[in-house]
Design an enzyme around this catalytic site. Structure first.
Site, PDB file in Angstrom:
ATOM      1  CB  CYS A  21      60.871  48.936 122.089  1.00 11.91           C
ATOM      2  SG  CYS A  21      59.892  49.370 123.524  1.00 11.91           S
TER       3      CYS A  21
HETATM    4  C1  BEZ Z   1      56.956  46.407 123.374  1.00 10.80           C
HETATM    5  O1  BEZ Z   1      57.792  47.218 123.001  1.00 10.80           O
HETATM    6  O2  BEZ Z   1      56.517  45.547 122.624  1.00 10.80           O
HETATM    7  C2  BEZ Z   1      56.446  46.455 124.780  1.00 10.80           C
HETATM    8  C3  BEZ Z   1      57.249  46.969 125.776  1.00 10.80           C
HETATM    9  C4  BEZ Z   1      56.767  46.987 127.060  1.00 10.80           C
HETATM   10  C5  BEZ Z   1      55.500  46.523 127.343  1.00 10.80           C
HETATM   11  C6  BEZ Z   1      54.690  46.027 126.321  1.00 10.80           C
HETATM   12  C7  BEZ Z   1      55.170  46.002 125.026  1.00 10.80           C
END
Ligand code: BEZ
Length: 212
Positions: free
Chosen positions: A46
Site C-alpha cells: 500500500c
Molecule cells: C501490503 O500493502 O503490503 C499488504 C496489505 C495487506 C495485506 C498484505 C499486504
C-alpha cells in the site's frame, strides 16, 4: 447492499478524509474520478501504491479526473502513515485519503470480501465518469500491487470512446490507432473519420486516433 455493476450510478457519500470532510459528488464536480481502496495503513505494498498514485496525480488532473483513496483505518493513522509514504517513496500524497472505520464507503462499494479478509478491504479501483456512472471496476488481492499506469490507459480509452464512435484494441495506448465501431456504416465513417481507415474485415476497421 446491491452489487455494483458497470453503468450503475456511483453511490454518493460524505466522509472524513486527510483533506477534511468530502462529499464525493461535490468533490468530483463535473469531472471524472478514481476511487481506490487499500487494505491497511502501514503496510508495504500500500505504501508503494499510494506514493505512485501521487506521482500520477498530475496526469489524472490533466484528464479532469480527481483521485480519492480509502481504507477502513482511522484518520490519525492515515495522517501518521502519509509521512512514511513521503519519506520512502519521495512523493507526498497529494489527494485525499478517506478514513472509513465504520466501513460506510467500503460497504457501499463492496470493498470487503469476507472470504479474503473480514477486516481489510481488497484492492478495488473504480473509475467514475463525469455522468457519475461507474465506468470501470477492478479487484486485486492484498498481496498484489496494482498497475496504476493501466488505470490511466483505461481512462484515456474511456474518455476517447465517450466522445467518438471508436473502441480501442488490445494493449492500446493514447496516440495509437483505434477501431471504428460496427455501429458506424462506411458511408457515415467518411464524415466522422476524415483521416480514412483500413478495412481488415468488415467488422475490423482501423483508423488513426481521431483527436490527435
Ligand atoms: C501490503 O500493502 O503490503 C499488504 C496489505 C495487506 C495485506 C498484505 C499486504
Amino acid at each position: 447492499m446491491a452489487t455494483l455493476r458497470l453503468g450503475d450510478e456511483a453511490p454518493d457519500f460524505t466522509a472524513e478524509t486527510t483533506a477534511g470532510k468530502i462529499n464525493l459528488y461535490e468533490y468530483l464536480g463535473d469531472g471524472w474520478g478514481i476511487l481506490f481502496s487499500h487494505p491497511k495503513d502501514f503496510t508495504p505494498v500500500c505504501t508503494t501504491e499510494l506514493g505512485y498514485m501521487a506521482r500520477l496525480n498530475d496526469e489524472f488532473a490533466k484528464r479532469n479526473t480527481k483521485v480519492l483513496a480509502v481504507s477502513v483505518d482511522p484518520l490519525d493513522s492515515h495522517e501518521k502513515w502519509l509521512g512514511d509514504i513521503e519519506e520512502t517513496q519521495g512523493q507526498a500524497v497529494n489527494y485525499p485519503v478517506i478514513a472509513d472505520p465504520d466501513r460506510t464507503v467500503a460497504d457501499l462499494y463492496d470493498m470487503i470480501h469476507p472470504n479474503a479478509s473480514d477486516t481489510m478491504t481488497v484492492r478495488s479501483v473504480f473509475i467514475i465518469g463525469a455522468d457519475k456512472k461507474i465506468k470501470l471496476m477492478i479487484t486485486y488481492p492484498a498481496s498484489t500491487g496494482r498497475n496504476f499506469d493501466e488505470i490511466l490507459r483505461v481512462l484515456d480509452s474511456l474518455q476517447l470512446t465517450a466522445k467518438y464512435q471508436v473502441a480501442t484494441p488490445v494493449n492500446w495506448k493514447d496516440g495509437e490507432d483505434v477501431i471504428i465501431t460496427t455501429a458506424v456504416s462506411d458511408e457515415d465513417a467518411k464524415g466522422k473519420f476524415p483521416k480514412g481507415w483500413k478495412t481488415l474485415k468488415p467488422y475490423l476497421r482501423v483508423t488513426p486516433q481521431p483527436n490527435k
